[in-house]
Design a protein around this motif. Structure first.
Motif, PDB file in Angstrom:
ATOM      1  N   VAL A  94       0.836  -1.204   0.000  1.00 55.74           N
ATOM      2  CA  VAL A  94       0.000   0.000   0.000  1.00 55.74           C
ATOM      3  C   VAL A  94       0.872   1.255   0.000  1.00 55.74           C
ATOM      4  O   VAL A  94       0.760   2.112  -0.873  1.00 55.74           O
ATOM      5  CB  VAL A  94      -0.961   0.012   1.209  1.00 55.74           C
ATOM      6  N   GLY A  95       1.734   1.385   1.015  1.00 57.08           N
ATOM      7  CA  GLY A  95       2.697   2.474   1.045  1.00 57.08           C
ATOM      8  C   GLY A  95       2.173   3.807   1.519  1.00 57.08           C
ATOM      9  O   GLY A  95       2.848   4.828   1.366  1.00 57.08           O
ATOM     10  N   ALA A  96       0.968   3.851   2.102  1.00 54.28           N
ATOM     11  CA  ALA A  96       0.426   5.129   2.577  1.00 54.28           C
ATOM     12  C   ALA A  96      -0.682   4.859   3.588  1.00 54.28           C
ATOM     13  O   ALA A  96      -1.299   3.788   3.594  1.00 54.28           O
ATOM     14  CB  ALA A  96      -0.118   5.951   1.412  1.00 54.28           C
ATOM     15  N   ASN A  97      -0.910   5.847   4.456  1.00 60.78           N
ATOM     16  CA  ASN A  97      -2.076   5.804   5.332  1.00 60.78           C
ATOM     17  C   ASN A  97      -3.278   6.320   4.546  1.00 60.78           C
ATOM     18  O   ASN A  97      -3.199   7.374   3.909  1.00 60.78           O
ATOM     19  CB  ASN A  97      -1.858   6.673   6.565  1.00 60.78           C
ATOM     20  N   LEU A 194      -8.570   3.423  -2.403  1.00 64.58           N
ATOM     21  CA  LEU A 194      -8.762   4.639  -1.608  1.00 64.58           C
ATOM     22  C   LEU A 194      -7.654   5.645  -1.893  1.00 64.58           C
ATOM     23  O   LEU A 194      -7.898   6.857  -1.991  1.00 64.58           O
ATOM     24  CB  LEU A 194      -8.782   4.292  -0.115  1.00 64.58           C
ATOM     25  N   GLN A 195      -6.442   5.128  -2.031  1.00 69.48           N
ATOM     26  CA  GLN A 195      -5.306   6.004  -2.327  1.00 69.48           C
ATOM     27  C   GLN A 195      -5.496   6.686  -3.681  1.00 69.48           C
ATOM     28  O   GLN A 195      -5.230   7.889  -3.829  1.00 69.48           O
ATOM     29  CB  GLN A 195      -4.015   5.184  -2.312  1.00 69.48           C
ATOM     30  N   ALA A 196      -5.991   5.944  -4.657  1.00 72.89           N
ATOM     31  CA  ALA A 196      -6.221   6.512  -5.987  1.00 72.89           C
ATOM     32  C   ALA A 196      -7.310   7.577  -5.962  1.00 72.89           C
ATOM     33  O   ALA A 196      -7.309   8.502  -6.781  1.00 72.89           O
ATOM     34  CB  ALA A 196      -6.593   5.396  -6.964  1.00 72.89           C
ATOM     35  N   GLN A 197      -8.242   7.463  -5.006  1.00 75.93           N
ATOM     36  CA  GLN A 197      -9.310   8.455  -4.866  1.00 75.93           C
ATOM     37  C   GLN A 197      -8.858   9.692  -4.098  1.00 75.93           C
ATOM     38  O   GLN A 197      -9.641  10.621  -3.891  1.00 75.93           O
ATOM     39  CB  GLN A 197     -10.503   7.830  -4.141  1.00 75.93           C
ATOM     40  N   GLY A 198      -7.605   9.695  -3.647  1.00 76.56           N
ATOM     41  CA  GLY A 198      -7.100  10.824  -2.880  1.00 76.56           C
ATOM     42  C   GLY A 198      -7.422  10.752  -1.402  1.00 76.56           C
ATOM     43  O   GLY A 198      -7.258  11.749  -0.686  1.00 76.56           O
ATOM     44  N   ARG A 199      -7.870   9.579  -0.916  1.00 77.90           N
ATOM     45  CA  ARG A 199      -8.220   9.451   0.496  1.00 77.90           C
ATOM     46  C   ARG A 199      -6.988   9.067   1.314  1.00 77.90           C
ATOM     47  O   ARG A 199      -6.985   8.088   2.060  1.00 77.90           O
ATOM     48  CB  ARG A 199      -9.325   8.407   0.682  1.00 77.90           C
TER      49      ARG A 199
END
Length: 219
Positions: A94-97, A194-199
């Protein structure tokens, strides 16, 4: 069963030892040391036994997994929905919160990986809520100014219901959410979505999540 047994003993005593003669006076006994010792000791033994097994079970239920191998999810209960912060910055897949935030009109979905330990860290910015997924057979209060946490390892893929179990105000009944337990590959893919959606990032306050909340609360 216990109630029926106690009631039977009471009824037996009332019938067996009832007064048959109005002039009859029961035998007066001032004290009986052996009897008093027994009915003092027996409750103490029962309470101590129950206390021992309660503590043993509680420690087992509240045991924490290795923090380096557990998925951390910061759960925020706010008036009147939930936010789920997936703390996966160190997860190479994932690499991100990332976060998923619900509203009264659109309850959120909590996605969990099957057969992998998850730690829920519970927060509230306003009043006391209670995080409850009945299928987990466990719930824990979400208290302002205090972080509660517990670990769960989901073992069965499926969709389950979650809700607030603490009467917290006007829209308490709207504080519901779904729980999807999925294979870890699907879990990682959901977080990447979610990351792709900017969340990305984390959320710990209600007004960011629900602009309508300000209007509903009259702020």
């Amino acid at each position: 069963m216990v109630g029926a047994l106690v009631l039977s003993i009471l009824i037996y005593g009332l019938i067996r030892f009832r007064r048959r003669d109005p002039q009859e006076v029961p035998r007066q006994v001032r004290y009986n040391l052996p009897l008093e010792f027994v009915y003092t000791l027996v409750p103490i033994v029962i309470v101590c036994t129950l206390f021992f097994y309660t503590v043993k079970t509680q420690n087992l239920v509240q045991a924490k997994a290795d923090s380096t191998k557990v998925h951390q999810i910061d759960v925020v209960g706010f008036k009147w929905s939930w936010a789920f912060n997936y703390m996966e910055e160190k997860n190479p897949a994932v690499g991100a919160n990332v976060n998923a935030i619900g509203t009264i009109e659109s309850p959120p979905t909590l996605v969990l990986p099957v057969n992998e330990p998850v730690r829920f860290n519970l927060y509230s910015p306003d009043v006391i809520h209670s995080f409850w997924v009945p299928a987990f057979y466990y719930k824990l209060d979400v208290i302002p100014g205090r972080s509660n946490s517990f670990d769960v390892t989901p073992t069965k893929v499926g969709t389950y219901a979650g809700k607030c179990a603490e009467l917290c105000g006007t829209y308490h009944s709207a504080m519901i959410f779904n729980v999807n337990i999925v294979p870890v590959e699907q879990y990682n893919a959901y977080l990447k979505g979610l990351q792709a959606q900017g969340r990305t990032g984390t959320f710990y306050g209600p007004l960011q999540a629900n602009p309508q909340l300000q209007k509903k609360e009259g702020n």
